[in-house]
Scaffold this active site. Structure first.
Site, PDB file in Angstrom:
ATOM      1  N   GLU A  16      -1.748   2.991   7.810  1.00 38.19           N
ATOM      2  CA  GLU A  16      -2.811   1.967   8.038  1.00 38.19           C
ATOM      3  C   GLU A  16      -3.088   1.256   6.851  1.00 38.19           C
ATOM      4  OE1 GLU A  16      -4.722   2.033  10.960  1.00 38.19           O
ATOM      5  OE2 GLU A  16      -4.364   3.847  11.861  1.00 38.19           O
ATOM      6  N   CYS A  30     -10.535  -3.636   5.206  1.00 36.22           N
ATOM      7  CA  CYS A  30      -8.966  -3.970   5.830  1.00 36.22           C
ATOM      8  C   CYS A  30      -9.145  -5.012   6.708  1.00 36.22           C
ATOM      9  CB  CYS A  30      -8.324  -2.827   6.225  1.00 36.22           C
ATOM     10  SG  CYS A  30      -9.160  -1.837   7.510  1.00 36.22           S
TER      11      CYS A  30
HETATM   12  P1  NAD Z   1      -4.534   3.007  -2.217  1.00 39.28           P
HETATM   13  O1  NAD Z   1      -3.163   3.027  -1.652  1.00 39.28           O
HETATM   14  O2  NAD Z   1      -4.523   2.864  -3.690  1.00 39.28           O
HETATM   15  O3  NAD Z   1      -5.031   4.691  -2.116  1.00 39.28           O
HETATM   16  C1  NAD Z   1      -5.392   5.170  -0.720  1.00 39.28           C
HETATM   17  C2  NAD Z   1      -4.935   6.620  -0.822  1.00 39.28           C
HETATM   18  O4  NAD Z   1      -3.728   7.133  -1.251  1.00 39.28           O
HETATM   19  C3  NAD Z   1      -5.869   7.158  -2.185  1.00 39.28           C
HETATM   20  O5  NAD Z   1      -6.353   8.495  -1.802  1.00 39.28           O
HETATM   21  C4  NAD Z   1      -4.765   7.527  -3.261  1.00 39.28           C
HETATM   22  O6  NAD Z   1      -5.142   8.409  -3.915  1.00 39.28           O
HETATM   23  C5  NAD Z   1      -3.630   7.941  -2.359  1.00 39.28           C
HETATM   24  N1  NAD Z   1      -2.127   7.186  -2.696  1.00 39.28           N
HETATM   25  C6  NAD Z   1      -2.126   6.106  -3.592  1.00 39.28           C
HETATM   26  N2  NAD Z   1      -0.755   6.009  -3.753  1.00 39.28           N
HETATM   27  C7  NAD Z   1      -0.124   7.460  -3.331  1.00 39.28           C
HETATM   28  C8  NAD Z   1       0.999   7.914  -3.289  1.00 39.28           C
HETATM   29  N3  NAD Z   1       2.357   7.181  -3.746  1.00 39.28           N
HETATM   30  N4  NAD Z   1       1.305   9.081  -2.642  1.00 39.28           N
HETATM   31  C9  NAD Z   1       0.361   9.685  -2.205  1.00 39.28           C
HETATM   32  N5  NAD Z   1      -0.856   8.964  -1.976  1.00 39.28           N
HETATM   33  C10 NAD Z   1      -1.184   7.999  -2.787  1.00 39.28           C
HETATM   34  O7  NAD Z   1      -5.462   2.191  -1.497  1.00 39.28           O
HETATM   35  P2  NAD Z   1      -7.153   2.045  -1.612  1.00 39.28           P
HETATM   36  O8  NAD Z   1      -7.377   1.225  -2.721  1.00 39.28           O
HETATM   37  O9  NAD Z   1      -7.775   3.351  -1.905  1.00 39.28           O
HETATM   38  O10 NAD Z   1      -7.639   1.507  -0.401  1.00 39.28           O
HETATM   39  C11 NAD Z   1      -7.454  -0.068  -0.292  1.00 39.28           C
HETATM   40  C12 NAD Z   1      -6.366  -0.467   0.691  1.00 39.28           C
HETATM   41  O11 NAD Z   1      -6.677   0.190   1.921  1.00 39.28           O
HETATM   42  C13 NAD Z   1      -6.694  -1.868   1.026  1.00 39.28           C
HETATM   43  O12 NAD Z   1      -5.329  -2.378   1.108  1.00 39.28           O
HETATM   44  C14 NAD Z   1      -6.997  -1.808   2.420  1.00 39.28           C
HETATM   45  O13 NAD Z   1      -6.860  -2.946   3.308  1.00 39.28           O
HETATM   46  C15 NAD Z   1      -6.532  -0.703   2.916  1.00 39.28           C
HETATM   47  N6  NAD Z   1      -7.243  -0.134   4.182  1.00 39.28           N
HETATM   48  C16 NAD Z   1      -6.575  -0.169   5.380  1.00 39.28           C
HETATM   49  C17 NAD Z   1      -7.196   0.199   6.382  1.00 39.28           C
HETATM   50  C18 NAD Z   1      -6.648   0.259   7.788  1.00 39.28           C
HETATM   51  O14 NAD Z   1      -7.040   0.702   8.805  1.00 39.28           O
HETATM   52  N7  NAD Z   1      -5.499  -0.639   7.874  1.00 39.28           N
HETATM   53  C19 NAD Z   1      -8.502   0.757   6.200  1.00 39.28           C
HETATM   54  C20 NAD Z   1      -8.787   1.058   5.078  1.00 39.28           C
HETATM   55  C21 NAD Z   1      -8.519   0.491   4.043  1.00 39.28           C
END
Ligand code: NAD
Length: 522
Positions: free
Chosen positions: A239, A273
């Site tokens: 997502e 998002c």
């Molecule tokens: P992010 O990718 O920085 O982090 C999300 C989560 O993933 C965190 O818990 C982080 O620690 C973990 N993470 C990051 N890199 C990782 C890796 N290599 N391996 C394992 N875990 C890892 O994202 P964010 O800044 O927390 O969230 C914002 C993003 O999420 C935006 O792009 C937003 O659009 C998206 N988002 C999408 C939805 C959806 O339903 N499509 C919903 C909410 C947010």
């Protein structure tokens, strides 16, 4: 959020920069141990009858309802979400999910009988059973730190799975709270485990033996998680981000539409998002009036510390996010865009604040129309036709949601069908994530797989097919021995079932009767 040398992360209120707490960054062995405990818990939890699991879920509903102020207050302080949103957009989705699961999940996941019309299979009966998968990893973002992981976890555990949650490093306290709520509702130990930490903790989790991994976050994170899960062939649901378009038809009611667009662009300080990140107005007599109303309602928004219930727009989550927003606005300005309102950071407010900002004169060469901004900015383009609006809306590497605004619903629905996204809402935006009955997910770089709804539930199951037949059942003409008579029977069968009527079918029937009982080769 900063990682310190003692492997902890510090949670900071983005509205005040006040330190809220410090939690450990769990390492490989601790994450591994949590996953193993979840596998042990799975043995009993998956064997419980459905209604016994849903009884716990309804107890959790009671706990969330009782502790709503505590949860909303924590969400408000840890990610800077306005108070109304901390209740409405964080709590209603999980609460509705508890009810929906308890009333529908068992029925939706009952065994299904499948008809087999082919006469060669006439003695067989097929059924599909929906069984739990095992341990599900949930890696969550900070922007809806309660509702996003909570809804997913509820659906997973209702089916008999157990879960290991890795909350965002920017909202670890909300993550810990989720674990506490399951405990308070009397869920058996380790049905839901929470492992705090940064992305390294997420990497450890995606390297573990999991039955499924549901990642919600950035495109970059999603790509890495998919690669990390590949050696175990762990199925992933991704997502990811969005750059969601709103298209306004010329017949849209001006003030009402303006209010909807302003909310869709600026709720959660634009950090959803599915935020409206691009607005296409199809030129008409009311276009100028609509822009004026959008400006009017934007200027009326109160920016500040969301602890005050009157505040409409809180801070963005941190300095990195703030700088990204600024870079998109400044690049657009430098390339000729006009800032109609806003356009400034607000350091005077004490946290990571940015004014709600509206721009015109933008185009698709600018990052502000191509990259996810994730901040309180709304770029507007005026277009000549529906076709142009659709073409521009689809000119994106993302495909999460879109919205179409106007009175002529048939016209709006026609546009909806032409948009390359996972969800289109007419005359509204964003709300549908909170409705557990509705599928959620995107196309292109917005990810793949569907969560929520019956489709999301099925995605959390082993869809097991069982076919039942007896040794005295119909002749298995596909078994050995082969030979010329068997080829004739096969051809006759194809003729009978798929040949033209009456010639092909009649020929097939006679050929079948003539060859059926001839001996196959020794
Ligand atoms: P992010 O990718 O920085 O982090 C999300 C989560 O993933 C965190 O818990 C982080 O620690 C973990 N993470 C990051 N890199 C990782 C890796 N290599 N391996 C394992 N875990 C890892 O994202 P964010 O800044 O927390 O969230 C914002 C993003 O999420 C935006 O792009 C937003 O659009 C998206 N988002 C999408 C939805 C959806 O339903 N499509 C919903 C909410 C947010």
């Amino acid at each position: 959020m900063v990682a310190s040398q003692t492997a902890t992360i510090v949670s900071i209120n983005p509205a005040t920069k006040e330190v809220l707490g410090e939690v450990p960054v769990l390492g490989q062995s601790e994450v591994q141990a949590a996953v193993e405990r979840s596998w042990v818990a799975y043995e009993n939890w998956s064997m419980l009858q459905f209604h016994k699991r849903t009884r716990k879920i309804l107890e959790l509903r009671r706990v969330i309802e009782r502790k709503q102020d505590e949860i909303a207050d924590l969400v408000c302080r840890e990610v800077g979400k306005p108070r109304v949103e901390s209740y409405l957009s964080e709590l209603t989705g999980p609460l509705d999910t508890c009810v929906w699961l308890s009333e529908n999940a068992e029925r939706m996941l009952r065994d299904q009988l499948i008809q087999l019309p082919n006469p060669m299979l006439s003695s067989k009966q097929s059924l599909v059973a929906f069984e739990p998968l095992g341990v599900v990893g949930v890696i969550a973002p900070w922007n809806y730190p309660f509702s996003i992981p909570m809804m997913t976890i509820l659906m997973a555990v209702a089916l008999g799975n157990t879960v290991v949650l890795k909350p965002s490093e920017k909202s670890p306290l909300v993550g810990i709270k989720i674990g506490e709520l399951f405990e308070a509702a009397g869920f058996p130990k380790d049905v839901v485990n929470v492992v705090t930490g940064d992305r390294s903790t997420g990497e450890h989790l995606s390297n573990c033996r999991l039955s499924k991994l549901i990642f919600t976050g950035s495109v970059e994170g999603g790509m890495k998680v998919m690669a990390q899960a590949a050696p175990h062939l762990t199925p992933v649901t991704l997502e990811l981000g969005g750059k969601d378009a709103a298209i306004v038809l010329p017949d849209a009611p001006v003030d009402w539409t303006a209010r909807g667009i302003v909310w869709g662009a600026f709720t959660n300080a634009g950090q959803a998002c599915a935020s409206i990140e691009r607005l296409y107005l199809i030129k008409g007599k009311k276009t100028d009036a609509l822009i004026e109303r959008i400006q009017h309602h934007t200027k009326a928004l109160i920016v500040g510390n969301p602890a005050d219930p009157n505040v409409d727009i809180g801070p963005v989550v941190d300095e990195i996010q703030l700088e990204k927003v600024i870079s998109h606005v400044e690049e657009a300005r430098a390339l000729g865009a006009t800032v109609l309102t806003g356009g400034n950071r607000r350091d005077d407010l004490g946290g990571f604040f940015y004014e709600p900002t509206i721009l015109t004169g933008v185009n698709h060469k600018m990052a502000i129309m191509q990259k996810e901004s994730f901040g309180p900015i709304l770029p507007i383009m005026i277009v000549d036709s529906e076709d142009e609006a659709v073409e521009l809306a689809n000119d994106s590497e993302f495909g999460l949601t879109a919205s179409v605004w106007g009175k002529n619903l048939a016209r709006a629905e026609g546009i909806a069908r032409d948009l390359n996204v996972g969800t289109v809402l007419l005359n509204d935006c964003l709300f549908s994530h909170a409705a557990p009955q509705l599928p959620w997910g995107g196309l292109k770089k917005s990810g793949f797989g569907r969560s929520h709804s019956q489709f999301g539930l099925q995605d959390l199951c082993n869809i097991k097919h069982i076919n039942i037949d007896s040794p005295s059942g119909s002749e298995r003409i596909w078994w050995y021995p082969y030979g010329e008579p068997r080829v004739k029977v096969a051809k006759a069968g194809i003729g009978l079932l798929h040949g033209t009527f009456p010639v092909g079918k009649t020929k097939g029937l006679f050929s079948l009767l003539g060859n059926m009982f001839r001996k196959a080769k020794k």
